[in-house]
Design a protein around this motif. Structure first.
Motif, mmCIF file in Angstrom:
data_model
loop_
_atom_site.group_PDB
_atom_site.id
_atom_site.type_symbol
_atom_site.label_atom_id
_atom_site.label_comp_id
_atom_site.label_asym_id
_atom_site.label_seq_id
_atom_site.Cartn_x
_atom_site.Cartn_y
_atom_site.Cartn_z
ATOM 1 N N LEU A 108 0.839 -1.056 0.034
ATOM 2 C CA LEU A 108 -0.081 0.180 0.088
ATOM 3 C C LEU A 108 0.858 1.153 0.084
ATOM 4 C CD1 LEU A 108 -2.763 -0.920 2.565
ATOM 5 C CD2 LEU A 108 -2.663 -1.162 0.133
ATOM 6 N N GLY A 109 2.226 1.053 0.391
ATOM 7 C CA GLY A 109 3.039 2.221 0.353
ATOM 8 C C GLY A 109 3.277 2.863 1.557
ATOM 9 N N PRO A 110 4.396 3.509 1.917
ATOM 10 C CA PRO A 110 4.721 4.070 3.134
ATOM 11 C C PRO A 110 3.949 5.355 3.381
ATOM 12 C CG PRO A 110 6.489 4.410 1.395
ATOM 13 C CD PRO A 110 5.431 3.465 0.958
ATOM 14 N N ASP A 111 3.096 5.812 2.202
ATOM 15 C CA ASP A 111 2.390 6.993 2.232
ATOM 16 C C ASP A 111 1.319 6.861 2.963
ATOM 17 O OD1 ASP A 111 4.173 8.349 0.482
ATOM 18 O OD2 ASP A 111 3.222 7.746 -1.079
ATOM 19 N N LEU A 112 0.583 5.609 2.917
ATOM 20 C CA LEU A 112 -0.612 5.234 3.600
ATOM 21 C C LEU A 112 -0.366 5.175 5.263
ATOM 22 C CD1 LEU A 112 -3.483 4.293 3.671
ATOM 23 C CD2 LEU A 112 -2.866 1.965 3.690
ATOM 24 N N LEU A 113 0.950 4.520 5.380
ATOM 25 C CA LEU A 113 1.186 4.481 6.864
ATOM 26 C C LEU A 113 1.511 6.040 7.546
ATOM 27 C CD1 LEU A 113 3.564 1.327 7.113
ATOM 28 C CD2 LEU A 113 1.205 1.675 7.649
ATOM 29 N N ALA A 114 2.023 6.995 6.704
ATOM 30 C CA ALA A 114 2.377 8.374 6.932
ATOM 31 C C ALA A 114 0.977 9.154 7.199
ATOM 32 C CB ALA A 114 3.394 8.801 6.132
ATOM 33 N N THR A 115 -0.146 8.633 6.410
ATOM 34 C CA THR A 115 -1.196 9.514 6.797
ATOM 35 C C THR A 115 -2.162 8.877 7.947
ATOM 36 O OG1 THR A 115 -2.485 7.640 5.554
ATOM 37 C CG2 THR A 115 -1.627 9.480 4.236
ATOM 38 N N ILE A 116 -1.691 7.770 8.620
ATOM 39 C CA ILE A 116 -2.560 7.733 9.894
ATOM 40 C C ILE A 116 -1.900 8.409 10.826
ATOM 41 C CG2 ILE A 116 -2.540 5.755 11.424
ATOM 42 C CD1 ILE A 116 -2.186 3.691 9.131
ATOM 43 N N PRO A 117 -2.897 9.377 11.708
ATOM 44 C CA PRO A 117 -2.678 9.956 12.448
ATOM 45 C C PRO A 117 -1.989 9.388 13.671
ATOM 46 C CG PRO A 117 -4.964 10.261 12.069
ATOM 47 C CD PRO A 117 -4.368 8.994 11.253
ATOM 48 N N ALA A 118 -0.966 10.338 14.413
ATOM 49 C CA ALA A 118 -0.401 9.594 15.683
ATOM 50 C C ALA A 118 -1.214 9.198 16.664
ATOM 51 C CB ALA A 118 0.572 10.904 16.129
ATOM 52 N N SER A 119 -2.496 10.061 16.664
ATOM 53 C CA SER A 119 -3.447 9.503 17.751
ATOM 54 C C SER A 119 -3.840 8.053 17.594
ATOM 55 C CB SER A 119 -4.557 10.460 17.891
ATOM 56 O OG SER A 119 -5.248 10.209 16.490
ATOM 57 N N VAL A 120 -3.884 7.442 16.229
ATOM 58 C CA VAL A 120 -4.298 6.370 15.988
ATOM 59 C C VAL A 120 -3.216 5.027 16.632
ATOM 60 C CG1 VAL A 120 -5.067 4.494 14.278
ATOM 61 C CG2 VAL A 120 -5.834 6.769 14.164
ATOM 62 N N TYR A 121 -2.238 5.763 16.239
ATOM 63 C CA TYR A 121 -1.021 4.575 16.874
ATOM 64 C C TYR A 121 -0.756 4.810 18.372
ATOM 65 C CZ TYR A 121 1.302 4.506 12.068
ATOM 66 O OH TYR A 121 1.567 4.160 10.922
ATOM 67 N N ILE A 122 -1.186 5.899 18.913
ATOM 68 C CA ILE A 122 -1.022 5.787 20.695
ATOM 69 C C ILE A 122 -2.141 5.110 20.990
ATOM 70 C CG2 ILE A 122 -1.572 7.375 22.595
ATOM 71 C CD1 ILE A 122 -0.055 9.439 20.954
ATOM 72 N N VAL A 123 -3.568 5.147 20.310
ATOM 73 C CA VAL A 123 -4.666 4.402 20.774
ATOM 74 C C VAL A 123 -4.369 2.803 20.605
ATOM 75 C CG1 VAL A 123 -7.167 3.778 20.410
ATOM 76 C CG2 VAL A 123 -6.417 6.133 20.683
ATOM 77 N N ALA A 124 -3.806 2.457 19.496
ATOM 78 C CA ALA A 124 -3.471 1.089 19.058
ATOM 79 C C ALA A 124 -2.269 0.530 20.298
ATOM 80 C CB ALA A 124 -3.063 1.042 17.711
ATOM 81 N N LEU A 125 -1.525 1.416 20.709
ATOM 82 C CA LEU A 125 -0.522 0.897 21.427
ATOM 83 C C LEU A 125 -1.192 0.891 22.945
ATOM 84 C CD1 LEU A 125 2.429 0.504 22.156
ATOM 85 C CD2 LEU A 125 2.767 2.977 22.471
ATOM 86 N N LEU A 126 -1.970 1.946 23.332
ATOM 87 C CA LEU A 126 -2.622 1.555 24.727
ATOM 88 C C LEU A 126 -3.944 0.934 24.987
ATOM 89 C CD1 LEU A 126 -2.280 5.673 25.658
ATOM 90 C CD2 LEU A 126 -0.773 3.841 26.353
ATOM 91 N N MET A 127 -4.488 0.670 23.790
ATOM 92 C CA MET A 127 -5.800 -0.135 23.967
ATOM 93 C C MET A 127 -5.315 -1.648 24.907
ATOM 94 S SD MET A 127 -8.477 0.607 21.334
ATOM 95 C CE MET A 127 -9.392 -0.934 21.519
ATOM 96 N N PRO A 128 -4.481 -2.465 24.184
ATOM 97 C CA PRO A 128 -4.238 -3.751 24.675
ATOM 98 C C PRO A 128 -3.767 -3.520 25.964
ATOM 99 C CG PRO A 128 -3.282 -3.414 22.492
ATOM 100 C CD PRO A 128 -3.357 -2.165 22.998
ATOM 101 N N LEU A 129 -2.575 -2.507 26.291
ATOM 102 C CA LEU A 129 -2.173 -2.323 27.912
ATOM 103 C C LEU A 129 -3.173 -2.190 28.623
ATOM 104 C CD1 LEU A 129 0.484 -2.123 29.449
ATOM 105 C CD2 LEU A 129 0.464 0.465 28.781
ATOM 106 N N ALA A 130 -4.177 -1.333 28.281
ATOM 107 C CA ALA A 130 -5.429 -1.051 29.486
ATOM 108 C C ALA A 130 -5.996 -2.173 29.669
ATOM 109 C CB ALA A 130 -6.262 0.022 28.733
ATOM 110 N N GLY A 131 -6.320 -3.130 28.886
ATOM 111 C CA GLY A 131 -6.978 -4.385 28.825
ATOM 112 C C GLY A 131 -6.141 -5.237 29.740
ATOM 113 N N TYR A 132 -4.934 -5.503 29.424
ATOM 114 C CA TYR A 132 -4.130 -6.097 30.701
ATOM 115 C C TYR A 132 -4.276 -5.633 31.867
ATOM 116 C CZ TYR A 132 -1.980 -8.029 26.313
ATOM 117 O OH TYR A 132 -1.702 -8.618 25.145
#
Length: 168
Positions: free
Chosen positions: A15-39
């Motif tokens: 899909l190209g690195p452009d797609l990964l760059a268009t994902i907002p940082a908040s999505v990365y943060i939520v994806a990182l914190l959601m499993p941790l919050a569940g644990y």
């Protein structure tokens, strides 16, 4: 985990690195914190209900590792494709962080068991919760058998407590 990493790399490549760059940082943060919050929530609930340590860990991993397919289905069914865009990568990010965090927790626990746990004397557990095969084998079973059918009573089912032959 290797499969997830390969899937992430292939998706990013195709899909190209452009797609990964268009994902907002908040999505990365939520994806990182959601499993941790569940644990953390799972371990906290296990502590709240006074579960043994092994059950706390099980509940923790169970609540932290939630269904990525459900997340994908909700995104696909709730939003039109024009709106989703890079957000459709969230389930993949979520799964990647989920597996990574679970692996780190398991690795940390293994290191803890190897280095610290042998030094700590285990707490006394109630006799009711410390069940082993040896204990079951040594104990004499005194329960009544319900609904026992003997060879002499073909086609008969006894629905009240009866003494088994070993108890007579």
């Amino acid at each position: 985990m290797v499969t997830l990493i390969l899937l992430f790399i292939l998706t990013g490549t195709l899909l190209g690195p452009d797609l990964l760059a268009t994902i907002p940082a908040s999505v990365y943060i939520v994806a990182l914190l959601m499993p941790l919050a569940g644990y953390v929530a799972g371990y906290g609930l296990g502590t709240l209900f006074n579960l043994p340590p092994n059950c706390k860990r099980t509940v923790s991993l169970g609540t932290g590792c939630q269904n990525v397919q459900l997340c994908t289905a909700i995104l696909k069914l709730a939003f039109p494709p024009q709106v989703i865009g890079g957000i459709y990568m969230f389930p993949l990010l979520y799964a990647l962080f989920q597996v990574t965090e679970a692996g780190l927790f398991v690795l940390g626990y293994k290191i803890y068991r190897r280095n610290i746990a042998p030094m700590v004397k285990p707490a006394d557990f109630d006799a009711d919760t410390d069940i082993s095969y040896k204990q079951l084998k040594e104990k004499e079973v005194t329960d009544l058998s319900y609904g026992a059918v003997h060879e002499s009573e073909q086609h008969a089912v006894i629905m009240e407590p009866t003494m088994s032959e070993t108890q007579m």
